[in-house]
Structure formats: structure tokens, C-alpha cells
Design a protein around this motif. Structure first.
Motif, PDB file in Angstrom:
ATOM      1  N   LEU A  72       0.904  -0.768  -0.319  1.00 11.53           N
ATOM      2  CA  LEU A  72      -0.021  -0.379  -0.347  1.00 11.53           C
ATOM      3  C   LEU A  72       0.785   1.169  -0.245  1.00 11.53           C
ATOM      4  N   LEU A  73       0.395   2.580  -1.278  1.00  9.62           N
ATOM      5  CA  LEU A  73       0.879   3.700  -1.120  1.00  9.62           C
ATOM      6  C   LEU A  73       0.285   4.145  -0.356  1.00  9.62           C
ATOM      7  N   THR A  74       0.850   4.814   1.082  1.00  8.76           N
ATOM      8  CA  THR A  74      -0.127   5.502   1.560  1.00  8.76           C
ATOM      9  C   THR A  74       0.388   7.210   1.294  1.00  8.76           C
ATOM     10  N   ALA A  75      -1.119   8.049   1.265  1.00  6.66           N
ATOM     11  CA  ALA A  75      -0.622   9.389   0.739  1.00  6.66           C
ATOM     12  C   ALA A  75       0.885   9.832   1.879  1.00  6.66           C
ATOM     13  N   ASP A  76       0.569   9.713   3.684  1.00  5.73           N
ATOM     14  CA  ASP A  76       2.016   9.249   4.284  1.00  5.73           C
ATOM     15  C   ASP A  76       2.551   9.016   3.826  1.00  5.73           C
ATOM     16  N   ALA A  78       4.938   8.170   5.735  1.00  2.42           N
ATOM     17  CA  ALA A  78       5.461   7.627   7.143  1.00  2.42           C
ATOM     18  C   ALA A  78       4.464   6.510   7.873  1.00  2.42           C
ATOM     19  N   ALA A  79       3.068   7.038   7.183  1.00  2.00           N
ATOM     20  CA  ALA A  79       2.225   6.258   7.690  1.00  2.00           C
ATOM     21  C   ALA A  79       1.744   5.012   8.141  1.00  2.00           C
ATOM     22  N   THR A  80       1.179   4.527   9.428  1.00  4.07           N
ATOM     23  CA  THR A  80       1.022   2.775   8.773  1.00  4.07           C
ATOM     24  C   THR A  80      -0.506   2.428   7.605  1.00  4.07           C
ATOM     25  N   SER A  81      -0.071   1.525   7.671  1.00  2.98           N
ATOM     26  CA  SER A  81      -1.451   0.806   6.955  1.00  2.98           C
ATOM     27  C   SER A  81      -2.724   0.938   7.512  1.00  2.98           C
ATOM     28  N   PRO A  82      -3.593   1.076   7.146  1.00  2.99           N
ATOM     29  CA  PRO A  82      -5.131   1.316   7.528  1.00  2.99           C
ATOM     30  C   PRO A  82      -5.880  -0.217   7.376  1.00  2.99           C
ATOM     31  N   GLU A  83      -5.033  -0.640   6.158  1.00  2.00           N
ATOM     32  CA  GLU A  83      -6.038  -1.953   6.051  1.00  2.00           C
ATOM     33  C   GLU A  83      -5.149  -2.456   6.743  1.00  2.00           C
ATOM     34  N   ALA A  90       7.156   1.496   2.854  1.00  2.00           N
ATOM     35  CA  ALA A  90       7.741   1.885   4.280  1.00  2.00           C
ATOM     36  C   ALA A  90       8.596   1.178   4.708  1.00  2.00           C
ATOM     37  N   GLU A  91       7.275   0.224   5.095  1.00  2.00           N
ATOM     38  CA  GLU A  91       7.496  -1.913   5.268  1.00  2.00           C
ATOM     39  C   GLU A  91       8.084  -2.401   4.343  1.00  2.00           C
ATOM     40  N   PHE A  92       7.796  -2.261   3.334  1.00  2.00           N
ATOM     41  CA  PHE A  92       8.403  -3.424   2.190  1.00  2.00           C
ATOM     42  C   PHE A  92       9.865  -2.980   2.597  1.00  2.00           C
ATOM     43  N   THR A  93       9.883  -1.515   1.969  1.00  2.00           N
ATOM     44  CA  THR A  93      11.592  -1.526   1.692  1.00  2.00           C
ATOM     45  C   THR A  93      12.560  -1.554   3.013  1.00  2.00           C
TER      46      THR A  93
END
Length: 377
Positions: A72-76, A78-83, A90-93
Motif C-alpha cells: 500500500l502506498l500511503t499518502a503520508d 510515514a503512516a501505518t497501513s489502514p488496511e 516504507a515497511e516493504f522497503t
């Protein structure tokens, strides 16, 4: 969206194939695309409240059942996934090495698959090679004299080849500054033109129409964020304006040029031709209403019904041959053979004419065409 070029060039660096998807696709259509192109990973923007791409994409990913990774590509960033149970970029990379070498690829390897719907049947993926994309980006730079001092406002969707090649790839290859506009409105576009001192704008006819209709005085002379909009100052900075995607009405072109004091260069191309095939050039006389002349290294012919070259002014199908023509339709040899003949000519399905000076015009279509948001499909 900044994450698009990050993911786009990251995929290419890894030696994989990029398959951009239209943000307006339904869950069923996304699932079809993921399955058809044999995708291994799906990078999906979370979207907005009005357009919840993340939820639709996650459902399509599960429905397809053939893709291994959903990111998921979040708008922010640094944000955590809403899903639930979904990784962000960020978590993937974070699990990956900090540096990596570019994977070795051949110029004939597929770099990009662009889906084109046509008018009937299911969408087909046009395979574009690294050579297709590099040469089209270099052509764009030469056609418009792109240089490091240019500032490109990209208002076109980057899932479409026009924005990718003419601005993103060509702009970065020439060291220009890239300004991304998430969603086009005339007020937002003019605000960014003023704020970022934009010199290069590319759009489809509906965008040009909206810019001619918008009156800054209606907003108190201000754009978004209170930016003062001075049309004379914006126009003085604009060096190049380019139109594509669909033919521009002559009246729209006339009104825009009258208002912004800069000529609109119109061209022609398709997903299957990387996309540029012809263009009105900055160093040659421009003919409004014409799609211009064939670009360097590309042949364009008008074929009459008996497949012989049409006479001057006689309508016929536009066929194209050159370094810009796609490799073929992914996993569709019959469709490829139908579109590209034994002599390497790509049959566009568009009807055109050539005038006495060699300038080309699109006058009709062999089959019905759908125009959506200013783009022909």
C-alpha cells in the motif's frame, strides 16, 4: 503522487516490468489486469475518501489470487497501513538492502506493459521495450528543446504513456524539475505554474479548455493557498505547451494561445507507439489542426483500402513503422499479428490524410472510439 516515480524507477532498476493501472478501474478490472499480465507484486495507492483505491485494490488482489505481494502506498509515507495485514511501501522497503545494483537488461527486453482497451473485447497489454521508452524520451527532449532549467508541471495521469514519456522520463533525463499535480483543476494548475515558475505544460484538450475558461478574478485574483495569480507573468514563463491524447478543437487552441501567448504543439501517438509518432515541431511551421510530421526514425504512411499509399488529401489508415513500435501485445500472438504486419507496420485503426507539405491529419476512425477524460481509448 511522489510514490509513483519512486516505484516506477525502482521496478525498472530491479529489472522487472512496470504495469501502470488506471485509477478508475473497478475491482473486477484490476483483478483481470493482475492475472493477465502475471503480476508478482501490486503497489497500490490508498486513494481518498471519494476514491478508496486501497480498499478496491486489496479486494482485487484477493480476488485475483495469482499475485504474491500487495504493498500500500500511503499518502503520508510515514503512516501505518489502514488496511489489515497489509504492508506499506516504507515497511516493504525497510527489509531491503540500502543499496543495490541495477539489474542488467537488454534493449529488447520488456520494460513496460500498457493496457489499451480499444472499443471491443478485453484490454490488451502493449509491451514496450527499454529501447522504445529511452528513444521516445530522448525524442521528446529534442522535439521541445528540454533543458535543466525547465520546470515541468505534470497534470497528466502517469499511468498513461503521454505523461510518462513526454514529461516524467524526458524531463528527468534532461535534468529538468518535475512538479506533480495530483488532480487537475485550472485553479490548482495555475497556482503551481505561479508558485513553481513552470516553463513546460502538457495536457489534453479538456485541460486546455478549462484553463481558457478560468478567470482568476472570480477567485479574487488568488489561487490555492492565497497565491497571487498573474496570468501575464505565468504566460511569460511558459516556454512549451503540448497537447495530445485526443484531437484539440481549433477554437480551444485559438483561445488558449490568445490568452497565454504561447503556441500549443499538437502531436499524435498511441500506447503501442511509446507513444510519440508525429508532432508539430518548434523549428518548423506549425499547422493548427494537424498532428504534424513524423518524428525522427519513424515512418508514417496513409494506406488506401487496397493497402497502397494514398494520394495527397486522400483518406486512409495511418500505419507506423520505426523504433517506437511496441514489441507486441503480451501473450496475444494473434492480436499482435493482426496489428503489426510482416513488414513491421503497425496498423493504428485511425483514418488520416497527408497534405501537399507532408503534414498529417486525423479525420476519422475505422472503428468507434471512446473519449474519456480527454483521452482516446
Amino acid at each position: 503522487m511522489p510514490s509513483f516515480p519512486v516505484v516506477y524507477y525502482g521496478i525498472l532498476k530491479a529489472g522487472a516490468v512496470v504495469v501502470p493501472l488506471n485509477i478508475l478501474l473497478t475491482e473486477r478490472e484490476i483483478a483481470y489486469h493482475l492475472t493477465d499480465c502475471q503480476a508478482k507484486a501490486y503497489f497500490c495507492f490508498e486513494g481518498t475518501g471519494d476514491l478508496p483505491l486501497g480498499k478496491t485494490g486489496a479486494a482485487a488482489f484477493e480476488s485475483a489470487g495469482t499475485c504474491e505481494h500487495f504493498v500500500l502506498l500511503t499518502a503520508d509515507p510515514a503512516a501505518t497501513s489502514p488496511e489489515p495485514h497489509t504492508e506499506t511501501l516504507a515497511e516493504f522497503t525497510h527489509r531491503q538492502p540500502e543499496t543495490c545494483r541495477s539489474a542488467a537488461t537488454s534493449e529488447t527486453d520488456t520494460a513496460l506493459i500498457l493496457y489499451t482497451s480499444g472499443t471491443t473485447g478485453q484490454a490488451k497489454g502493449a509491451e514496450l521495450t527499454h529501447s522504445n521508452m529511452i528513444q521516445n524520451a530522448q525524442l521528446s527532449g529534442r522535439l521541445f528543446g528540454t533543458h535543466p532549467h525547465d520546470v515541468h508541471l505534470i497534470a497528466l495521469p502517469l499511468f498513461h504513456s503521454f505523461g510518462q514519456s513526454v514529461q516524467l522520463n524526458a524531463g528527468l533525463a534532461n535534468g529538468a524539475t518535475i512538479v506533480l499535480l495530483p488532480r487537475f483543476t485550472p485553479e490548482q494548475a495555475l497556482t503551481q505554474m505561479e508558485r513553481e515558475q513552470v516553463t513546460f505544460f502538457a495536457g489534453v484538450p479538456t485541460m486546455y479548455h478549462a484553463l481558457t475558461e478560468f478567470d482568476p478574478a472570480s477567485a479574487g485574483g488568488q489561487g490555492k493557498g492565497g497565491v497571487q495569480l498573474d496570468l501575464a507573468r505565468i504566460a511569460a514563463r511558459l516556454r512549451v505547451t503540448v497537447s495530445g491524447g485526443a484531437p484539440m478543437p481549433a477554437e480551444t487552441m485559438r483561445r488558449f494561445e490568445e490568452k497565454f501567448k504561447v503556441p500549443v504543439l499538437e502531436g499524435y501517438g498511441l500506447s503501442e507507439t511509446s507513444p510519440i509518432a508525429t508532432f508539430n515541431r518548434v523549428d518548423r511551421p506549425r499547422k493548427p489542426g494537424s498532428i504534424g510530421l513524423p518524428v525522427w526514425g519513424v515512418e508514417v504512411e496513409i494506406l488506401s483500402k487496397d493497402n497502397t499509399p494514398a494520394k495527397t488529401g486522400e483518406p486512409g489508415e495511418i500505419v507506423i513503422r520505426g523504433h517506437n513500435v511496441m514489441k507486441g501485445y503480451f501473450a496475444r500472438p494473434e492480436a499482435t499479428a493482426e496489428a503489426i504486419d510482416d513488414h513491421g507496420w503497425f496498423h493504428s485503426g485511425d483514418i488520416g490524410i497527408r497534405d501537399a507539405d507532408g503534414y498529417l491529419y486525423v479525420v476519422d476512425r475505422k472503428k468507434d472510439m471512446i473519449i474519456r477524460g480527454g483521452f482516446a481509448s
